[in-house]
Design a protein around this motif. Sequence first.
Motif, PDB file in Angstrom:
ATOM      1  N   ARG A   1       0.828  -1.206   0.000  1.00  0.00           N
ATOM      2  CA  ARG A   1       0.000   0.000   0.000  1.00  0.00           C
ATOM      3  C   ARG A   1       0.861   1.255   0.000  1.00  0.00           C
ATOM      4  NH1 ARG A   1      -4.110   0.754   4.776  1.00  0.00           N
ATOM      5  NH2 ARG A   1      -2.135   0.669   5.849  1.00  0.00           N
ATOM      6  N   ASN A   2       1.909   1.259   0.805  1.00  0.00           N
ATOM      7  CA  ASN A   2       2.800   2.419   0.856  1.00  0.00           C
ATOM      8  C   ASN A   2       3.545   2.607  -0.461  1.00  0.00           C
ATOM      9  OD1 ASN A   2       2.066   3.107   3.446  1.00  0.00           O
ATOM     10  ND2 ASN A   2       3.742   1.975   4.400  1.00  0.00           N
TER      11      ASN A   2
ATOM     12  N   SER B   1       1.060   4.013  -3.027  1.00  0.00           N
ATOM     13  CA  SER B   1       0.759   5.413  -2.699  1.00  0.00           C
ATOM     14  C   SER B   1       1.915   6.311  -3.091  1.00  0.00           C
ATOM     15  CB  SER B   1       0.475   5.568  -1.208  1.00  0.00           C
ATOM     16  OG  SER B   1      -0.665   4.838  -0.849  1.00  0.00           O
ATOM     17  N   GLN B   2       3.122   5.876  -2.819  1.00  0.00           N
ATOM     18  CA  GLN B   2       4.307   6.660  -3.164  1.00  0.00           C
ATOM     19  C   GLN B   2       4.430   6.798  -4.682  1.00  0.00           C
ATOM     20  OE1 GLN B   2       6.008   8.019  -0.764  1.00  0.00           O
ATOM     21  NE2 GLN B   2       7.603   8.969  -1.959  1.00  0.00           N
TER      22      GLN B   2
ATOM     23  N   VAL C   1       1.992   6.716  -6.900  1.00  0.00           N
ATOM     24  CA  VAL C   1       0.942   7.609  -7.391  1.00  0.00           C
ATOM     25  C   VAL C   1       1.310   9.059  -7.096  1.00  0.00           C
ATOM     26  CG1 VAL C   1      -1.464   8.298  -7.044  1.00  0.00           C
ATOM     27  CG2 VAL C   1      -0.876   5.887  -7.268  1.00  0.00           C
ATOM     28  N   ARG C   2       1.835   9.317  -5.913  1.00  0.00           N
ATOM     29  CA  ARG C   2       2.212  10.687  -5.556  1.00  0.00           C
ATOM     30  C   ARG C   2       3.343  11.214  -6.425  1.00  0.00           C
ATOM     31  NH1 ARG C   2       3.635   9.860   0.019  1.00  0.00           N
ATOM     32  NH2 ARG C   2       2.082   8.261   0.245  1.00  0.00           N
TER      33      ARG C   2
END
Length: 67
Positions: A10-11, A14-15, A17-18
Amino acid sequence: MIGRTSLFARNAISQFVRNSGGHGGVPGENLPFALGNRYKLTAMFIVFFGSGLGAPFFVLRHQLLKK
């Protein structure tokens, strides 16, 4: 073990995508066609789905008319 793996995944996502950049979260920004002109979009959908749905009938007609 599974909890740590899913947290890492998940991290990481998320990273990614950011940091992908260029996409500001605007709906339709990453699509390969424009959403601005409603009539052109409707025509493109009709052509796209119509060709897929009509192809078997044209193939059948071609086979039946062949000598």
